[in-house]
Write a protein that holds these residues in place. Sequence first.
Motif, mmCIF file in Angstrom:
data_model
loop_
_atom_site.group_PDB
_atom_site.id
_atom_site.type_symbol
_atom_site.label_atom_id
_atom_site.label_comp_id
_atom_site.label_asym_id
_atom_site.label_seq_id
_atom_site.Cartn_x
_atom_site.Cartn_y
_atom_site.Cartn_z
ATOM 1 N N THR A 184 22.582 18.889 -17.164
ATOM 2 C CA THR A 184 21.360 19.774 -18.060
ATOM 3 C C THR A 184 21.170 19.918 -19.299
ATOM 4 O OG1 THR A 184 22.328 21.843 -18.084
ATOM 5 C CG2 THR A 184 24.413 20.911 -17.977
ATOM 6 N N ASN A 215 15.529 34.472 -17.932
ATOM 7 C CA ASN A 215 15.172 33.265 -16.557
ATOM 8 C C ASN A 215 15.156 34.680 -15.585
ATOM 9 O OD1 ASN A 215 14.068 30.596 -17.149
ATOM 10 N ND2 ASN A 215 16.257 30.728 -17.600
ATOM 11 N N THR A 218 14.133 35.719 -11.862
ATOM 12 C CA THR A 218 13.241 33.983 -10.785
ATOM 13 C C THR A 218 14.453 33.415 -10.664
ATOM 14 O OG1 THR A 218 13.150 32.677 -13.672
ATOM 15 C CG2 THR A 218 11.049 34.839 -12.715
ATOM 16 N N TRP A 219 13.472 32.037 -9.511
ATOM 17 C CA TRP A 219 14.715 30.877 -9.139
ATOM 18 C C TRP A 219 14.118 30.252 -10.706
ATOM 19 C CZ3 TRP A 219 18.361 30.592 -6.153
ATOM 20 C CH2 TRP A 219 18.497 31.497 -5.139
ATOM 21 N N TRP A 220 15.025 29.649 -11.489
ATOM 22 C CA TRP A 220 15.372 28.711 -11.985
ATOM 23 C C TRP A 220 15.926 27.307 -12.183
ATOM 24 C CZ3 TRP A 220 18.738 27.777 -16.050
ATOM 25 C CH2 TRP A 220 19.862 29.223 -16.240
ATOM 26 N N THR A 221 15.790 25.986 -13.229
ATOM 27 C CA THR A 221 16.720 25.252 -12.639
ATOM 28 C C THR A 221 17.442 24.431 -13.523
ATOM 29 O OG1 THR A 221 14.497 23.896 -11.404
ATOM 30 C CG2 THR A 221 16.473 22.555 -12.435
ATOM 31 N N ALA A 222 18.584 25.140 -13.059
ATOM 32 C CA ALA A 222 19.577 24.844 -14.345
ATOM 33 C C ALA A 222 19.904 23.397 -14.365
ATOM 34 C CB ALA A 222 21.310 25.673 -13.938
ATOM 35 N N TYR A 262 19.338 24.998 -8.451
ATOM 36 C CA TYR A 262 18.825 26.827 -8.801
ATOM 37 C C TYR A 262 19.662 28.199 -8.913
ATOM 38 C CZ TYR A 262 14.416 23.476 -7.407
ATOM 39 O OH TYR A 262 13.166 22.792 -7.023
ATOM 40 N N TYR A 264 19.332 32.079 -9.500
ATOM 41 C CA TYR A 264 18.429 33.696 -9.604
ATOM 42 C C TYR A 264 18.592 34.153 -10.459
ATOM 43 C CZ TYR A 264 15.150 36.995 -8.168
ATOM 44 O OH TYR A 264 14.545 38.294 -7.883
ATOM 45 N N GLY A 265 17.992 34.759 -11.789
ATOM 46 C CA GLY A 265 18.526 35.440 -12.712
ATOM 47 C C GLY A 265 18.730 37.009 -12.442
#
Length: 287
Positions: A184, A215, A218-222, A262, A264-265
């Motif tokens: 990451t 974020n 939304t789904w975001w890549t951690a 992924y 989700y914020g």
Amino acid sequence: MAVEIITGHTGKEHVTAEAAGALHAGVIGTGKYVLAGGNQFAAEIVSNNLIKIKSGELVNQGRHMRIPVNSYEEVTIQNGTQKMYRSDLIVMRYKKDTSLQVESAELVVIKGKASSSIQTSVPSYVNGNILSGATQDDFPLYRVSLSGLTITSVTKLFSVSPTIEMLSKRMDDIGKVSTAKLLTEFQCETNMITKTADGMVSLSVYMHTGAIGGNAGTWWTAGTIPEGYRPNSIVYGTGMVCGDGWLNAVPTAFMISNGLLYLYGQNSAATMLVINMTYVAMGSVVA
């Protein structure tokens, strides 16, 4: 006298196949086993009527049978029938001639019945208890499938038993843990992925970065899970996001898919993330 000494000098011939077989059955097991020796009875299709069985060692209820190294046996498959299907069995047959008290072993093909359906059944075979005095027993090694005149497949029906050395190594591996980190770009106070010898993976991440709140919704890549630590399929879990000082903590969802983590914020003010989960690594089977 019921008591016998086998591995001791008695002044006369006294070691029998029955005694040796009983010892093998007591050490190896009373079932049917192919051992890790030679070519482990590897099968080779020579023609539509001939299959070569290479060297190997097996123990059937204590009786040791073998094809020596650098040797082989050939078995004959009877012709198939046009537009019909058939399944034959290749077995290692044990026999005992009770009149002569002579035991023998040979490879035998048991011919199945031709069928118009591709879903053919295997022929019956003898399942005898050698330790109780059975005079015949068959150890199925291969299923031979025919379509018309052609052998379409030779399917192995046995697994190879591990040696004591292999079992010892497996025991040594139990408890061993390999470690890695989530790949990451974000700052992590804690970043550890561990995997046990049987494939159980534990993921523990404590991320401290202002990007989490940005974020929200939304789904975001951690990050990316390293190869060898990825799950067999998509896995989901819950973690926690909060602000500095563990304020306004709320749960958050995350998933691992195709090696990516992924998140989700849920909290636009979040600067901290904590997740912990356990799953099975790809290709692992946990009993």
